[in-house]
Design an enzyme around this catalytic site. Structure first.
Site, mmCIF file in Angstrom:
data_model
loop_
_atom_site.group_PDB
_atom_site.id
_atom_site.type_symbol
_atom_site.label_atom_id
_atom_site.label_comp_id
_atom_site.label_asym_id
_atom_site.label_seq_id
_atom_site.Cartn_x
_atom_site.Cartn_y
_atom_site.Cartn_z
ATOM 1 C CB SER A 128 25.633 31.158 -11.184
ATOM 2 O OG SER A 128 25.791 30.111 -10.268
ATOM 3 C CG ASP A 199 24.030 24.317 -14.431
ATOM 4 O OD1 ASP A 199 24.978 23.968 -13.701
ATOM 5 O OD2 ASP A 199 23.618 25.485 -14.508
ATOM 6 C CG HIS A 232 27.138 26.629 -13.722
ATOM 7 N ND1 HIS A 232 25.809 26.840 -13.424
ATOM 8 C CD2 HIS A 232 27.828 27.502 -12.949
ATOM 9 C CE1 HIS A 232 25.705 27.769 -12.500
ATOM 10 N NE2 HIS A 232 26.920 28.194 -12.200
#
Length: 252
Positions: A128, A199, A232
Site C-alpha cells: 500500500s 481492492d 486490500h
C-alpha cells in the site's frame, strides 16, 4: 497489515517538519546472506507485523529490514497522527504529492541499505503506502537523485509493490527519458506489482495506471499480477509470487 479507510492517496503538503522514524525490525537470513530487502508497511501499521510474515517465507538467503514510519498528521484522517511514510489525502491524479515526505522516507530507506556489504543484492518492497514509497525509491534510483536534487547513491536490484500506486507519475516520463543514464537504470531495474481486483482502498485501476506510467517512462522489466477476489490485504498465493520473483531476479 491492512487498514480500513475508504480512500488513500498521495496527499497534501504540510509545513517543513522533522519526523522521527519508529523502530526497525530485522529478520536475519537463515542461510547464506545474499540479498537484503527493506520492506515497508502500510498506513497506520509498523514494521513488526510484516517482519513476522517475512520470517515465515522460504527465502533463507534474504535479510529483511522492516522499518517503522514516523508518526505524523495525515490529511486523509483529518490531521489525526499515525504512522505514515508521507502525507496522504485522496487517491487522485490531481492531488499534490508530498515530495518532502517521500524524499525523507526514501533517504531513510537508502540509509538502511547503505551499510550492507558490497556483494549483497539490495531491494525495496512494500504494501500500500509502503509500495508507493518503494516505487518512488525506484524513480529516485533511475534518476540518480531524490526529488529535492540530492544524489541517490544506492544500487537497487529489485522493487516489489503490493496494492500500491506510483507517486509523481505525471512528470516521471520526462524526467527519466531526458537522461540517457536514467533511462538505462530504469530499463535495468526489475519491478513486480501485485494488486487485488477487489481492492476497496487502493483500487486495482490505480495499480494498472502505475504499471502503465512506469512502462512509458522506460521501466522495461515490469510484471503486473492481478488477483481475483483479493481486497486490500495479502494472501499466500501473492506471497508465493514474491518468493518466485526474488529467487529468479536475484539468483538466490
Amino acid at each position: 497489515m491492512s487498514y480500513t479507510n475508504s480512500s488513500i492517496g498521495s496527499g497534501s503538503r504540510t509545513g517543513r517538519r522533522a519526523f522521527e522514524f519508529g523502530r526497525t525490525y530485522v529478520v536475519r537470513p537463515k542461510g547464506k546472506h545474499q540479498a537484503t530487502i527493506v520492506w515497508l508497511h502500510g498506513l497506520g501499521d509498523n514494521g513488526s507485523s510484516w517482519s513476522q510474515l517475512l520470517e515465515s517465507l522460504p527465502l533463507p538467503n534474504i535479510k529483511w529490514i522492516c522499518p517503522t514510519a514516523p508518526t505524523r498528521p495525515v490529511a486523509l484522517l483529518g490531521g489525526f497522527p499515525c504512522t505514515a511514510w508521507f502525507d496522504v489525502g485522496e487517491l487522485s491524479e490531481d492531488c499534490p504529492d508530498d515530495f518532502e515526505g517521500l524524499d525523507s522516507s526514501a533517504a531513510h530507506i537508502a540509509n538502511l541499505l547503505s551499510t550492507e556489504p558490497a556483494d549483497i543484492k539490495l531491494g525495496i518492497g512494500g504494501f500500500s503506502m509502503g509500495a508507493a514509497t518503494a516505487l518512488y525509491s525506484a524513480t529516485c534510483f533511475a534518476q540518480g537523485k531524490y526529488g529535492n536534487g540530492n544524489p541517490y547513491t544506492v544500487c537497487l536490484r529489485t522493487i516489489i509493490g503490493l496494492s500500491g500506486w506510483l507517486p509523481g507519475a505525471r512528470n516521471m516520463r520526462n524526467k527519466i527519458q531526458g537522461s540517457h543514464e536514467a533511462a538505462r537504470r530504469a530499463a535495468s531495474l526489475p519491478i513486480l506489482l501485485c494488486h487485488g481486483l477487489c481492492d476497496e482502498v487502493v483500487p486495482h485501476t490505480h495499480g494498472e495506471r502505475s504499471n502503465h506510467a512506469l512502462s512509458l517512462a522506460g521501466f522495461q522489466n515490469l510484471a503486473f499480477k492481478s488477483y481475483d477476489g483479493l481486497g486490500h490485504y495479502t494472501v499466500p498465493k501473492e506471497m508465493d509470487e514474491v518468493c518466485n520473483w526474488l529467487n529468479a531476479r536475484l539468483g538466490l
